[in-house]
Design a protein around this motif. Structure first.
Motif, mmCIF file in Angstrom:
data_model
loop_
_atom_site.group_PDB
_atom_site.id
_atom_site.type_symbol
_atom_site.label_atom_id
_atom_site.label_comp_id
_atom_site.label_asym_id
_atom_site.label_seq_id
_atom_site.Cartn_x
_atom_site.Cartn_y
_atom_site.Cartn_z
ATOM 1 N N THR A 69 0.811 -1.217 0.000
ATOM 2 C CA THR A 69 0.000 0.000 0.000
ATOM 3 C C THR A 69 0.847 1.271 0.000
ATOM 4 O O THR A 69 0.321 2.375 0.134
ATOM 5 N N ALA A 70 2.158 1.132 -0.115
ATOM 6 C CA ALA A 70 3.045 2.293 -0.154
ATOM 7 C C ALA A 70 4.170 2.024 -1.125
ATOM 8 O O ALA A 70 4.495 0.863 -1.423
ATOM 9 N N LEU A 71 4.767 3.073 -1.657
ATOM 10 C CA LEU A 71 5.852 2.962 -2.612
ATOM 11 C C LEU A 71 7.202 3.055 -1.900
ATOM 12 O O LEU A 71 7.325 3.611 -0.817
ATOM 13 N N LYS A 72 8.208 2.512 -2.590
ATOM 14 C CA LYS A 72 9.572 2.605 -2.052
ATOM 15 C C LYS A 72 10.005 4.062 -1.932
ATOM 16 O O LYS A 72 10.733 4.437 -1.000
ATOM 17 N N SER A 73 9.559 4.897 -2.861
ATOM 18 C CA SER A 73 9.924 6.324 -2.831
ATOM 19 C C SER A 73 9.362 7.022 -1.587
ATOM 20 O O SER A 73 9.962 7.979 -1.086
ATOM 21 N N ASP A 74 8.221 6.553 -1.102
ATOM 22 C CA ASP A 74 7.647 7.129 0.118
ATOM 23 C C ASP A 74 8.566 6.877 1.316
ATOM 24 O O ASP A 74 8.790 7.758 2.150
ATOM 25 N N ILE A 75 9.083 5.646 1.375
ATOM 26 C CA ILE A 75 10.015 5.313 2.461
ATOM 27 C C ILE A 75 11.273 6.173 2.360
ATOM 28 O O ILE A 75 11.769 6.726 3.355
ATOM 29 N N THR A 76 11.797 6.286 1.121
ATOM 30 C CA THR A 76 13.021 7.070 0.908
ATOM 31 C C THR A 76 12.817 8.522 1.305
ATOM 32 O O THR A 76 13.697 9.146 1.915
ATOM 33 N N ARG A 77 11.656 9.058 0.962
ATOM 34 C CA ARG A 77 11.379 10.473 1.290
ATOM 35 C C ARG A 77 11.393 10.694 2.797
ATOM 36 O O ARG A 77 11.988 11.648 3.291
ATOM 37 N N TYR A 78 10.777 9.820 3.554
ATOM 38 C CA TYR A 78 10.742 9.982 5.017
ATOM 39 C C TYR A 78 12.106 9.687 5.655
ATOM 40 O O TYR A 78 12.466 10.289 6.682
ATOM 41 N N GLU A 79 12.869 8.769 5.062
ATOM 42 C CA GLU A 79 14.219 8.508 5.576
ATOM 43 C C GLU A 79 15.115 9.724 5.368
ATOM 44 O O GLU A 79 15.928 10.062 6.246
ATOM 45 N N LEU A 80 14.979 10.374 4.208
ATOM 46 C CA LEU A 80 15.751 11.601 3.978
ATOM 47 C C LEU A 80 15.329 12.699 4.947
ATOM 48 O O LEU A 80 16.163 13.459 5.452
ATOM 49 N N GLN A 81 14.029 12.772 5.203
ATOM 50 C CA GLN A 81 13.541 13.766 6.165
ATOM 51 C C GLN A 81 14.097 13.476 7.554
ATOM 52 O O GLN A 81 14.480 14.394 8.282
ATOM 53 N N LEU A 82 14.172 12.185 7.910
ATOM 54 C CA LEU A 82 14.710 11.794 9.206
ATOM 55 C C LEU A 82 16.196 12.175 9.308
ATOM 56 O O LEU A 82 16.635 12.719 10.340
ATOM 57 N N GLN A 83 16.969 11.916 8.264
ATOM 58 C CA GLN A 83 18.385 12.270 8.274
ATOM 59 C C GLN A 83 18.585 13.781 8.389
ATOM 60 O O GLN A 83 19.488 14.256 9.087
ATOM 61 N N SER A 84 17.730 14.537 7.703
ATOM 62 C CA SER A 84 17.820 15.998 7.769
ATOM 63 C C SER A 84 17.537 16.497 9.188
ATOM 64 O O SER A 84 18.228 17.385 9.708
ATOM 65 N N LEU A 85 16.530 15.911 9.834
ATOM 66 C CA LEU A 85 16.203 16.301 11.211
ATOM 67 C C LEU A 85 17.331 15.938 12.168
ATOM 68 O O LEU A 85 17.679 16.722 13.067
ATOM 69 N N GLU A 86 17.915 14.755 11.995
ATOM 70 C CA GLU A 86 19.016 14.335 12.866
ATOM 71 C C GLU A 86 20.238 15.228 12.678
ATOM 72 O O GLU A 86 20.932 15.556 13.656
ATOM 73 N N LEU A 87 20.498 15.638 11.455
ATOM 74 C CA LEU A 87 21.614 16.552 11.191
ATOM 75 C C LEU A 87 21.366 17.909 11.851
ATOM 76 O O LEU A 87 22.278 18.499 12.451
ATOM 77 N N SER A 88 20.147 18.401 11.750
ATOM 78 C CA SER A 88 19.806 19.681 12.385
ATOM 79 C C SER A 88 19.927 19.582 13.904
ATOM 80 O O SER A 88 20.396 20.516 14.563
ATOM 81 N N LEU A 89 19.511 18.440 14.464
ATOM 82 C CA LEU A 89 19.618 18.245 15.912
ATOM 83 C C LEU A 89 21.084 18.245 16.346
ATOM 84 O O LEU A 89 21.437 18.852 17.372
ATOM 85 N N THR A 90 21.946 17.594 15.574
ATOM 86 C CA THR A 90 23.372 17.590 15.889
ATOM 87 C C THR A 90 23.954 18.993 15.867
ATOM 88 O O THR A 90 24.753 19.381 16.730
ATOM 89 N N SER A 91 23.537 19.777 14.873
ATOM 90 C CA SER A 91 24.005 21.158 14.773
ATOM 91 C C SER A 91 23.565 21.986 15.978
ATOM 92 O O SER A 91 24.347 22.765 16.534
ATOM 93 N N VAL A 92 22.318 21.804 16.409
ATOM 94 C CA VAL A 92 21.808 22.540 17.573
ATOM 95 C C VAL A 92 22.566 22.141 18.838
ATOM 96 O O VAL A 92 22.937 22.991 19.652
ATOM 97 N N LYS A 93 22.826 20.845 18.993
ATOM 98 C CA LYS A 93 23.569 20.382 20.177
ATOM 99 C C LYS A 93 24.983 20.963 20.198
ATOM 100 O O LYS A 93 25.498 21.336 21.267
ATOM 101 N N ASP A 94 25.611 21.047 19.023
ATOM 102 C CA ASP A 94 26.955 21.631 18.945
ATOM 103 C C ASP A 94 26.932 23.106 19.362
ATOM 104 O O ASP A 94 27.826 23.580 20.078
ATOM 105 N N LYS A 95 25.906 23.820 18.900
ATOM 106 C CA LYS A 95 25.787 25.232 19.269
ATOM 107 C C LYS A 95 25.564 25.389 20.774
ATOM 108 O O LYS A 95 26.104 26.310 21.395
ATOM 109 N N ILE A 96 24.776 24.491 21.359
ATOM 110 C CA ILE A 96 24.544 24.531 22.806
ATOM 111 C C ILE A 96 25.852 24.301 23.563
ATOM 112 O O ILE A 96 26.144 24.995 24.545
#
Length: 226
Positions: free
Chosen positions: A183-210
């Motif tokens: 009921t879902a496409l492989k591209s849907d999974i890829t899109r959310y995985e990329l979104q997850l990586q982007s959020l994790e990268l942003s979180l790392t950047s915020v922690k470094d600034k803190i």
């Protein structure tokens, strides 16, 4: 206006018998007091004020009489006279001890205004040091308040990113389950995985600034950065 109730938490990661971290909450006023006591720039100008005060005292002393004392003690041995062949020596008794004491007092009667100008110059230097101290102290307080507000904002961002990461991980998990069910496409999974990586990268950047701001804040108030 920043109220006194604003708090910043400083964590000391040391072994305290039971291996627990000690958390210390500081108000802005307490941070300002620590900075007044420990900040290197503030202490430097505080020392400059003390030196200027001593300079004023020294300049004022030029108006006072000055007294100089000189004490001298000497010893003279007995006299001996001989002929050219150093024979037939004749001994002559002489006083052995001698001393002198000189006491000199002086006072400036007229110096063309040099003493008064010297005092005035020393007082101006003291006033300049006091103004620089107040300005530096105020700059440090604005800096600390800025660090606090930045840390407050970054910690809010950190909580938002952590919440979004948790939700995105659940979405990735659901998408993978839907993909297995067709009921879902492989591209849907890829899109959310990329979104997850982007959020994790942003979180790392915020922690470094803190971490960077926490280090700067600790140094500014004289606490150990570690």
């Amino acid at each position: 206006m920043i109220k006194k109730v604003l708090l910043v938490s400083v964590v000391f990661l040391g072994l305290l018998g039971q291996g627990l971290a000690q958390i210390r909450s500081l108000t802005l006023d307490e941070m300002f007091q620590l900075a007044d006591q420990n900040n290197n720039r503030i202490r430097l100008y505080d020392l400059a004020i003390s030196e200027a005060e001593q300079g004023v005292k020294v300049a004022c002393n030029d108006r006072l009489p000055s007294i100089q004392a000189h004490v001298e003690l000497n010893y003279i041995g007995d006299g001996v006279m001989t002929d050219r062949n150093f024979a037939h020596a004749v001994h002559a008794d002489m006083p052995h001890l001698g001393n002198s004491f000189v006491l000199k007092a002086s006072q400036v009667i007229y110096a063309g205004g040099a003493v008064a100008k010297g005092i005035e110059r020393s007082k101006l230097q003291k006033k300049e040091a006091e103004l620089e101290y107040v300005e530096t102290r105020q700059d440090i307080r604005f800096l600390l308040a800025g660090y606090y507000l930045d840390l407050f904002q970054l910690n809010n961002q950190k909580r938002v990113y952590e919440s979004n990461i948790s939700q995105t991980r659940l979405l990735v998990k659901d998408m993978k389950a839907s993909y297995r069910q067709g009921t879902a496409l492989k591209s849907d999974i890829t899109r959310y995985e990329l979104q997850l990586q982007s959020l994790e990268l942003s979180l790392t950047s915020v922690k470094d600034k803190i971490d960077v701001l926490s280090h700067k804040l600790a140094i500014a108030v004289g606490l150990e950065p570690d």
